[in-house]
Design an enzyme around this catalytic site. Structure first.
Site, mmCIF file in Angstrom:
data_model
loop_
_atom_site.group_PDB
_atom_site.id
_atom_site.type_symbol
_atom_site.label_atom_id
_atom_site.label_comp_id
_atom_site.label_asym_id
_atom_site.label_seq_id
_atom_site.Cartn_x
_atom_site.Cartn_y
_atom_site.Cartn_z
ATOM 1 N N CYS A 158 0.502 -1.389 0.120
ATOM 2 C CA CYS A 158 -0.181 -0.018 -0.208
ATOM 3 C C CYS A 158 0.989 1.718 -0.018
ATOM 4 O O CYS A 158 0.493 2.172 -0.042
ATOM 5 C CB CYS A 158 -1.342 -0.064 1.432
ATOM 6 S SG CYS A 158 0.025 -0.577 3.012
ATOM 7 N N VAL A 201 0.669 4.575 -3.152
ATOM 8 C CA VAL A 201 -0.028 5.421 -2.212
ATOM 9 C C VAL A 201 1.232 6.051 -2.922
ATOM 10 O O VAL A 201 1.340 7.475 -3.678
ATOM 11 C CB VAL A 201 0.096 5.634 -1.063
ATOM 12 C CG1 VAL A 201 -1.081 7.181 -0.958
ATOM 13 C CG2 VAL A 201 -1.174 4.560 -1.201
#
Lengths: 465, 455
Positions: B106, B110
């Site tokens: 993640c 991002v």
């Protein structure tokens, strides 16, 4: 693969040290990118430390994985509430990553607090929350106000560092509760136990020793923990800190702001357990207390030493390797193994400090290899080189040891039997013996004179082989 | 320990309580381990990598090796390019893999690290040794589940490695994408293909990697795994068969497009008809006859089902886990006369819900759900048997329901490492497990006069 085929990562040369041979030793540094490190992250550190506070709600603010991987993986037992054994997560999805997860967090907290009415709630920030910039602190404040329950943010995005960084964040969060409860009725002779996780009920055994001595245990912050105990733990006279990694920060806060002195102790092995009890007794300068401590130690050792001795014959001269999280555990293990007649030939930790390693170097024998932040290849290399009989470590080390044909003892949070205290030493000796003396190792090719499949075939008359 | 769970069901939108899924990168790591000489690389914080390795080790009881970019706060602000470049250099010089399979987390998603460009630059700078390969899969943890990650990694094998067909005629060989199943299942799928006498390439193949035999050595790269050379030849083969739609469809779509290869997407071969479909697909593609022994194997399964049918009939079952497994298992339960009462997946998907409702009309079906809901529902609608991964033991104990372990992860039993649940033999094992569990439960609880010796 022989041990000579395996090299130590060049960048890590100073994190491997051999007693009597090497000079420099470095630790406390970040893992090299591209290494197979056995270390975890700041989030993991925070989560494992606060997890045993059983009547609090623990919610992981992030994508599902962070909550899934640490769901009920530690054997930290609770005598009452089992709320901590659930896994609560905001399960962040793409939408929140773009628009922020604050609303989802607030809603989740309100739903959970209304339903479970916990004593307090801890909100763990994960990598992604640190990045998208949710104001977790503000949400916690709002929800605290609405529900009347303390909601405490834990600033633990994974990228902030190793587990050690997370321990610090956990201590900061826990400290917010300290001082919010009444200290009325706490005895003068009172202690807090910090860094004892009550794996397999160990904290209960240790608590009982203190009760027998006449010392009140106000709180065991990280094992069978309770929010209300934490609120009033500043009323204790002394902090006994086990597990060198996780709790010193909280102990220092209690020392600085509440004047409670701290003593580092270990409840592993006869020597260290006795020393811990004597240290506590000595602190209160009460001769009666010391007498009771001595009596207790005498009784316990008389009861358990003969049982431990039974295992010595089989284990004498066997060689052990240990790779554990914190260094304090390593010290006790070296001594405990020595008392079983075993020699530690490899000792390492994930997150030891310079001070820890200094002490480790002192207690180890010449020739012992000491490693910081090691990896499977390196560990395998030294296990073969030193012809180790027993490996002590955690989940990632177990299958490596077994593959090499080496006995294993779990001294991490997956252990199933209490290894602390006097009775725990018997369990430890038994567990070590069960693995080291298992008949399965006779099938290990390198311990076997022949590499044949099964026993040597015996020739049968009249049949050519 | 789940005493806090009540029968009163509250609709929750915001949160997950006791999940039935985990995140993408672990699936990618598992898929990558099924390639010979492959080092999975986690591009993110070191915790992700540690968690995935520990979790896989708990399930497979084998050493799991993977590297990490060990992100710092600096990397999180300025991007992970330098971390990944250093990592690639270090991995090849120290661990000497054939191939490095990078998956994102993640964090790196991002931040927006452009992995293909970083790999390209590393290659240009000579950091990837001659003949070695670096591939990547995007596996954002906040999308889908571990199954999505597995699927994305399988697709990456095709995207990076498969070459369009050079030969005039396709090779008489079939690519088999086994889906997110255990090494023992991959071994059994191979046995079925071997017994049919067909040529095939299995992608990935974790047998002899994550169920490797004991030999007193530590091998960073065990002998098993799909060879990289084989992956490069995938495009030459006549057909790709994908098992488990969620785990295998992306790879099939990409190979169909990139190599103009026919594909066939099937359910996981769990149970009678799903195994029939798999065997038929291979048989027809290769133009072979099903050997007598395999027909007998199937016959022995049907025989066992008929022997036990009276004990299985109309038994209410609660199932939870991963969608591909659940689809086939639900079908199998219906085949043998049991009644799937509730089927719960953590993975999202309306299409999957619809399919399960078709197979088991009347069952409560939910994707994007969790164990807490399953538990609450069971409190209102008692079931005879619970089927799912190890976390199910919490509900099984709380409600005293016979429980069969099935799926991923199994953290507290050993059988899944050695015995398969796919194919006709796997179905027999499932029948054995279900009836054993049901009988043991009855035997333990019934009054002495009701204890049956013969069943």
């Amino acid at each position: 693969m022989t041990s000579h085929d395996i090299q130590v990562l060049q960048d890590r040369e100073k994190q491997v040290w051999t007693k009597g041979l090497s000079k420099d030793f470095t630790c406390d540094r970040r893992s090299t990118a591209g290494a197979v490190t056995q270390r975890a992250c700041a989030f993991c550190g925070s989560r494992v430390v606060l997890y045993p506070i059983a009547d609090a709600l623990h919610i992981v603010h992030g994508p599902i994985g962070c909550a899934a991987y640490n769901w009920d993986i530690r054997g930290a037992q609770s005598s009452g509430s089992q709320l901590h054994r659930n896994s609560f997560s905001t399960d962040l999805a793409e939408k929140e990553v773009v628009f922020g997860g604050e609303k989802k967090l607030e809603k989740s907290l309100l739903e959970l607090i209304t339903f479970y009415r916990p004593k307090a709630a801890f909100v763990y920030s994960t990598c992604i929350v640190g990045l998208i910039g949710d104001d977790v602190e503000a949400i916690c404040r709002t929800v605290s106000k609405t529900t009347g329950i303390d909601v405490l943010p834990v600033d633990s995005p994974g990228f902030k560092g190793t587990k050690k960084t997370g321990y610090q964040a956990a201590c900061e969060a826990a400290y917010r509760l300290v001082g919010t409860g009444s200290t009325e009725g706490i005895k003068k002779h009172s202690v807090n136990l910090l860094g004892e996780f009550n794996i397999a009920g160990e904290a209960w055994m240790i608590r009982e020793y203190f009760e027998r001595m006449g010392i009140e245990v106000v709180s065991t912050i990280t094992g069978d923990g309770r929010v209300d105990d934490l609120r009033r733990c500043h009323g204790a006279s002394l902090n006994l800190v086990q597990c060198s990694g996780s709790m010193p920060h909280l102990a220092r806060l209690l020392e600085k702001n509440h004047g409670i002195p701290m003593k580092r102790v270990s409840f592993f092995g006869f020597e260290d357990t006795a020393q811990a009890l004597y240290d506590a007794a000595e602190f209160f300068e009460d001769p009666e207390l010391m007498e009771r401590a001595q009596k207790l130690v005498r009784e316990e050792i008389a009861k358990y030493a003969p049982q431990v001795k039974k295992f010595r014959r089989g284990l004498k001269g066997k060689k052990a390797a240990l790779y554990v999280g914190g260094a304090f555990k390593a010290f006790s293990l070296v001594l405990a193994l020595r008392s079983l007649g075993m020699k530690t030939v490899l000792a390492g930790t994930q997150t030891g400090s310079a001070e820890d390693y200094e002490q480790l170097r002192e207690i180890c024998d010449d020739g012992t290899v000491i490693v910081d932040d090691s990896n499977p290849l390196e560990l395998a290399k030294f296990v073969l080189e030193k012809d180790v009989d027993l490996f002590i470590g955690g989940v990632k080390e177990r299958p490596i040891a077994y593959k090499l044909g080496v006995a294993f003892c779990d001294h991490n949070h997956e252990r199933k039997i209490p290894l602390a205290g006097f009775a725990g030493m018997v369990n430890f000796a038994e567990e070590v013996a069960q693995s080291v003396l298992s008949p399965v190792w006779k099938f290990v090719p390198r311990r076997n004179s022949s590499d044949q499949l099964g026993p040597e075939p015996t020739s049968v008359k009249g049949v050519s082989s | 320990m789940l005493e806090g769970t009540t029968a009163e069901i509250r609709e929750r939108k915001a949160l997950r309580v006791n999940p039935v899924k985990t995140c993408q990168p672990i699936g990618a790591m598992y898929a990558a381990l099924g390639v010979n000489g492959c080092m999975p690389h986690s591009h993110g914080s070191q915790g992700c990598c540690a968690y995935h390795r520990s979790h896989l080790t708990r399930h497979y009881k084998e050493p799991v090796v993977a590297t990490t970019s060990s992100f710092t706060e600096g990397a999180s602000v300025f991007g992970g390019m330098s971390n990944l470049t250093t990592a690639i250099e270090n991995i090849f010089s120290i661990y000497e893999p054939e191939i490095v399979a990078v998956h994102t987390t993640c964090l790196s998603e991002v931040i927006g690290d452009d992995i293909p460009t970083i790999i390209k630059k590393a290659a240009e700078a000579g950091k990837i040794p001659e003949g070695k390969t670096v591939i990547h899969a995007n596996t954002p943890s906040f999308v889908g589940s571990h199954i999505t990650g597995f699927a994305n990694q399988c697709e990456a094998f095709v995207k990076y490695l498969a070459e369009p067909r050079q030969g005039e005629e396709p090779r008489k060989m079939i690519n088999i994408f086994p889906g997110f199943v255990d090494p023992a299942d991959m071994r059994e799928i191979r046995r079925l293909a071997d017994d049919l006498g067909i040529e095939y390439l299995m992608v990935p193949d974790a047998s002899d990697v994550l169920d490797s035999a004991y030999d007193g050595k530590y091998q960073m790269y065990p002998d098993g795994g799909t060879p990289v050379a084989g992956l490069k030849m995938m495009g030459e083969n006549q057909l790709s068969v994908g098992l488990g739609p969620l785990a295998s469809e992306p790879a099939l779509k990409t190979i169909a497009k990139k190599c103009e290869q026919p594909t066939e997407l099937l359910e996981l071969p769990i149970g009678v008809s799903a195994t029939d479909a798999f065997v038929n697909s291979l048989r027809l593609a290769a133009g072979v006859k099903v050997p007598t022994e395999m027909v007998r194997e199937r016959g022995r399964l049907i025989d066992m089902i008929s022997d036990m049918s009276q004990y299985l009939h109309k038994k209410k079952v609660a199932l939870f886990g991963d969608p591909d497994h659940l689809t086939s298992m639900t079908r199998f339960l219906v085949e043998i006369g049991m009644e799937p009462a509730i089927v719960i997946a953590g993975h999202p998907g309306k299409k999957w819900e619809k399919k399960i409702r078709e197979i088991a009309p009347g069952a409560e079906v939910r994707a994007s759900s969790d164990m807490h809901y399953l538990h609450q529902w069971i409190k209102n609608h008692p079931v005879d048997l619970l089927i799912g991964n190890s976390y199910g033991k919490l509900v099984a104990k709380a409600e005293d329901i016979p429980f069969v372990r099935f799926g991923f992860p199994i953290l507290d039993r050993v059988g899944h490492r050695a015995f398969s649940i796919v194919g006709y033999r796997g179905a027999m094992r499932l029948i054995e497990k279900m009836t054993d569990t049901l009988f043991d439960h009855t035997d333990r609880l019934c009054p002495d006069e009701d204890l049956e010796l013969i069943q």
